[in-house]
Design an enzyme around this catalytic site. Structure first.
Site, PDB file in Angstrom:
ATOM      1  N   TYR A 121      50.826  31.689  48.577  1.00 17.10           N
ATOM      2  CA  TYR A 121      49.724  31.138  47.786  1.00 17.10           C
ATOM      3  C   TYR A 121      48.715  30.416  48.684  1.00 17.10           C
ATOM      4  O   TYR A 121      47.504  30.611  48.561  1.00 17.10           O
ATOM      5  CB  TYR A 121      50.296  30.183  46.744  1.00 17.10           C
ATOM      6  CG  TYR A 121      49.290  29.645  45.760  1.00 17.10           C
ATOM      7  CD1 TYR A 121      48.847  30.428  44.693  1.00 17.10           C
ATOM      8  CD2 TYR A 121      48.814  28.343  45.858  1.00 17.10           C
ATOM      9  CE1 TYR A 121      47.934  29.936  43.767  1.00 17.10           C
ATOM     10  CE2 TYR A 121      47.912  27.843  44.936  1.00 17.10           C
ATOM     11  CZ  TYR A 121      47.474  28.639  43.895  1.00 17.10           C
ATOM     12  OH  TYR A 121      46.575  28.138  42.990  1.00 17.10           O
ATOM     13  N   ALA A 153      40.570  35.020  32.762  1.00 12.92           N
ATOM     14  CA  ALA A 153      39.880  34.161  31.798  1.00 12.92           C
ATOM     15  C   ALA A 153      40.558  34.092  30.440  1.00 12.92           C
ATOM     16  O   ALA A 153      39.978  33.588  29.481  1.00 12.92           O
ATOM     17  CB  ALA A 153      38.437  34.625  31.637  1.00 12.92           C
TER      18      ALA A 153
END
Length: 260
Positions: free
Chosen positions: A161, A20
């Site tokens: 990924y 974040a």
């Protein structure tokens, strides 16, 4: 609604958002704070969370920074315990932390790179969820939002990924089955092209300026523009809300209509 759930509905909820410090994670943290939650802003280094925390506080919200390697189960357990002690028991979790490696074929992808990408995105989500679930179960209420990707459908050149993000979908659906009886929902968001550090790096690898890259990509997106972190934050806000109590085990692709 149980007594515990009623109590949770009338107290300030505590949300944890990983990764974040910037980008999507920062936008989600700010939005959840705007929604009235106390937000634990988590990233690898606590100091990196300062901008997000300051922005939330400047807007009148409640937030605190916590540094943790999400791929370290001991560090995660310690961070969650600190969050519960400082902000209160967490009942909203957004597993957003993730890293991407260079575009390589399967033969060129090293074991070290695979472990790093899968470790942060998938194993990290497992560690956080395992640590937070007892608080949600005790409250009789919880919201888990996992940040997958359109790459979960397959991504040429990024097998690590794509695999990690696809794994999050199976993880999400399993959580939905296991935790629904406790008042806990689990959903995933699959962003498409979002303006971020990761897509900026992708442009550099193609030898393009970032603005040029965005214009080129926007031409392939039905809504005619690229995504912004706030587009993802809006969706996370809904999935973390009391109004999403009958939505669980879902993946919402936020891509402007793009499909692979």
């Amino acid at each position: 609604m149980t007594h515990a759930a009623q109590h949770a509905a009338h107290t300030q909820r505590v949300a944890i958002v990983t990764g974040a410090a910037r980008g999507i994670g920062a936008a989600v943290a700010k939005r959840l704070a705007h929604d009235g939650m106390a937000v634990a802003v988590v990233d690898l280094h606590e100091a990196d969370c300062a901008d997000t925390v300051d922005a939330i506080k400047d807007s009148g919200g409640t937030a605190a920074a916590f540094g943790s390697d999400v791929d370290d189960e001991t560090a995660v357990a310690s961070a969650v315990a600190r969050i519960a002690a400082e902000l209160g028991p967490p009942t909203v979790l957004v597993n957003n932390a993730g890293i991407g490696g260079p575009n390589l074929g399967v033969e060129e992808t090293s074991t070290r790179q695979w472990d790093a990408v899968v470790g942060v995105s998938l194993r990290g989500a497992f560690f956080l969820t395992r640590a937070v679930t007892p608080y949600m179960t005790a409250a009789g209420w919880g919201r888990i939002v996992n940040m997958s990707s359109i790459s979960a459908l397959g991504d040429a050149g990024r097998v690590d990924y794509a695999s990690a993000k696809a794994g999050l979908i199976g993880f999400t659906k399993s959580l939905a089955f296991q935790l629904g009886g406790h008042g806990i929902t689990a959903n995933a968001i699959g962003p498409g092209f979002i303006v971020s550090d990761m897509t900026r790096v992708a442009a550099q690898r193609r030898g393009r300026g970032f603005e040029e890259h965005q214009r080129i990509v926007a031409q392939t997106i039905p809504v005619g523009r690229v995504g912004r972190p706030e587009d993802i934050a809006h969706t996370a806000s809904y999935l973390a809300s009391p109004g999403a109590g009958f939505v669980t085990g879902q993946i919402i692709y936020v891509t402007g209509g793009s499909v692979y």
